[in-house]
Scaffold this motif. Structure first.
Motif, mmCIF file in Angstrom:
data_model
loop_
_atom_site.group_PDB
_atom_site.id
_atom_site.type_symbol
_atom_site.label_atom_id
_atom_site.label_comp_id
_atom_site.label_asym_id
_atom_site.label_seq_id
_atom_site.Cartn_x
_atom_site.Cartn_y
_atom_site.Cartn_z
ATOM 1 N N MET A 1 0.819 -1.197 0.000
ATOM 2 C CA MET A 1 0.000 0.000 0.000
ATOM 3 C C MET A 1 0.865 1.264 0.000
ATOM 4 N N SER A 2 2.005 1.218 0.702
ATOM 5 C CA SER A 2 2.859 2.407 0.750
ATOM 6 C C SER A 2 3.394 2.760 -0.639
ATOM 7 N N HIS A 3 3.663 1.744 -1.452
ATOM 8 C CA HIS A 3 4.172 2.014 -2.801
ATOM 9 C C HIS A 3 3.094 2.665 -3.680
ATOM 10 N N VAL A 4 1.864 2.223 -3.539
ATOM 11 C CA VAL A 4 0.751 2.802 -4.299
ATOM 12 C C VAL A 4 0.582 4.278 -3.932
ATOM 13 N N ILE A 5 0.661 4.580 -2.645
ATOM 14 C CA ILE A 5 0.523 5.970 -2.192
ATOM 15 C C ILE A 5 1.724 6.795 -2.635
ATOM 16 N N ALA A 6 2.926 6.293 -2.384
ATOM 17 C CA ALA A 6 4.144 7.050 -2.701
ATOM 18 C C ALA A 6 4.244 7.377 -4.188
ATOM 19 N N THR A 7 3.796 6.466 -5.027
ATOM 20 C CA THR A 7 3.875 6.683 -6.480
ATOM 21 C C THR A 7 2.587 7.273 -7.044
ATOM 22 N N PHE A 8 1.647 7.613 -6.179
ATOM 23 C CA PHE A 8 0.331 8.136 -6.554
ATOM 24 C C PHE A 8 -0.301 7.231 -7.613
ATOM 25 N N TYR A 10 0.941 4.598 -9.041
ATOM 26 C CA TYR A 10 1.933 4.203 -10.049
ATOM 27 C C TYR A 10 2.234 5.269 -11.101
ATOM 28 N N ILE A 11 1.683 6.461 -10.966
ATOM 29 C CA ILE A 11 2.011 7.566 -11.889
ATOM 30 C C ILE A 11 3.510 7.837 -11.850
ATOM 31 N N GLY A 12 4.125 7.665 -10.694
ATOM 32 C CA GLY A 12 5.560 7.918 -10.549
ATOM 33 C C GLY A 12 6.451 7.012 -11.382
ATOM 34 N N HIS A 13 5.885 5.972 -11.961
ATOM 35 C CA HIS A 13 6.679 5.084 -12.819
ATOM 36 C C HIS A 13 6.670 5.535 -14.280
ATOM 37 N N CYS A 65 19.667 3.665 -0.003
ATOM 38 C CA CYS A 65 20.627 4.763 -0.163
ATOM 39 C C CYS A 65 19.968 6.029 -0.704
ATOM 40 N N ASP A 66 19.053 5.871 -1.624
ATOM 41 C CA ASP A 66 18.380 7.010 -2.253
ATOM 42 C C ASP A 66 17.206 7.432 -1.374
ATOM 43 N N HIS A 67 17.327 8.590 -0.721
ATOM 44 C CA HIS A 67 16.260 9.036 0.178
ATOM 45 C C HIS A 67 15.115 9.731 -0.557
ATOM 46 N N ASP A 68 15.290 9.996 -1.851
ATOM 47 C CA ASP A 68 14.226 10.642 -2.641
ATOM 48 C C ASP A 68 14.196 10.052 -4.053
ATOM 49 N N PRO A 69 13.764 8.785 -4.196
ATOM 50 C CA PRO A 69 13.716 8.173 -5.521
ATOM 51 C C PRO A 69 12.728 8.900 -6.434
ATOM 52 N N SER A 70 13.025 8.928 -7.718
ATOM 53 C CA SER A 70 12.209 9.699 -8.666
ATOM 54 C C SER A 70 10.788 9.182 -8.791
ATOM 55 N N GLU A 71 10.545 7.903 -8.489
ATOM 56 C CA GLU A 71 9.187 7.384 -8.640
ATOM 57 C C GLU A 71 8.255 7.841 -7.509
ATOM 58 N N ILE A 72 8.808 8.356 -6.439
ATOM 59 C CA ILE A 72 7.970 8.889 -5.357
ATOM 60 C C ILE A 72 7.481 10.269 -5.785
ATOM 61 N N VAL A 73 6.164 10.379 -5.979
ATOM 62 C CA VAL A 73 5.577 11.638 -6.459
ATOM 63 C C VAL A 73 4.448 12.157 -5.560
ATOM 64 N N ILE A 74 4.184 11.487 -4.437
ATOM 65 C CA ILE A 74 3.130 11.974 -3.550
ATOM 66 C C ILE A 74 3.477 13.362 -3.019
ATOM 67 N N ASP A 75 4.756 13.662 -2.922
ATOM 68 C CA ASP A 75 5.174 15.003 -2.497
ATOM 69 C C ASP A 75 4.801 16.051 -3.543
ATOM 70 N N GLU A 76 4.905 15.701 -4.822
ATOM 71 C CA GLU A 76 4.459 16.609 -5.883
ATOM 72 C C GLU A 76 2.944 16.805 -5.835
ATOM 73 N N VAL A 77 2.225 15.746 -5.501
ATOM 74 C CA VAL A 77 0.769 15.848 -5.397
ATOM 75 C C VAL A 77 0.406 16.861 -4.317
ATOM 76 N N ALA A 78 0.998 16.721 -3.141
ATOM 77 C CA ALA A 78 0.712 17.653 -2.043
ATOM 78 C C ALA A 78 1.079 19.081 -2.441
ATOM 79 N N GLY A 79 2.251 19.259 -3.037
ATOM 80 C CA GLY A 79 2.684 20.601 -3.438
ATOM 81 C C GLY A 79 1.795 21.211 -4.505
ATOM 82 N N GLN A 80 1.392 20.421 -5.488
ATOM 83 C CA GLN A 80 0.525 20.940 -6.552
ATOM 84 C C GLN A 80 -0.837 21.309 -5.988
#
Length: 153
Positions: A1-8, A10-13, A65-80
């Motif tokens: 479930m966390s992956h679905v949310i983090a990638t909004f 799967y848009i982040g893919h 190692c990567d604390h902000d992978p490109s597929e994580i886009v929920i942060d863009e959703v909140a910002g937009q």
């Protein structure tokens, strides 16, 4: 479930530019939130995006190692969605609303990509707070820019 949310969902893919795809999906969903639920609905959406996003990002980045992978886009959703707040406050006729929605997308992406001032500072923070906070600040800056343009026009 966390992956679905983090990638909004799967848009982040999507490639290239997953952050832009995430912002575009957020723009469309945010317009729907404003249309169907108004300012209160958008504010509730922002709150859920931030809280669930923080949780999902923490789960998705723990031990990596990567604390902000490109597929994580929920942060863009909140910002937009934050960038759309002026459009939820002041109703506009369709002709000018379309311009302002596109302007909100462009302003948010500009601040998110160039990372001026506090956006850059927040981006340098390690962990889920930094991942979310830079986009929240970019969204606030974009909202201020949109409000300024709305007042001028």
């Amino acid at each position: 479930m966390s992956h679905v949310i983090a990638t909004f969902f799967y848009i982040g893919h999507l490639r290239p530019a997953p952050g832009s795809w995430g912002s575009l999906a957020a723009l469309i969903c945010g317009a729907g939130l404003i249309y169907f639920a108004g300012l209160i609905g958008l504010c509730i959406g922002i709150l859920f995006a931030c809280l669930l996003g923080f949780w999902a990002i923490a789960r998705e980045t723990t031990g990596k190692c990567d604390h902000d992978p490109s597929e994580i886009v929920i942060d863009e959703v909140a910002g937009q969605w934050i960038a759309l707040l002026p459009l939820a406050i002041w109703s506009l006729p369709f002709e000018s609303a379309a311009f302002h929605y596109m302007f909100s997308f462009a302003a948010f992406r500009l601040f998110d990509i160039t990372k001026p001032g506090l956006v850059g500072w927040a981006d340098r923070l390690v962990g889920p707070l930094g991942v979310m906070l830079d986009d929240v600040i970019a969204g606030l800056m974009a909202a201020a820019a949109i409000a300024f343009v709305m007042v001028i026009l």
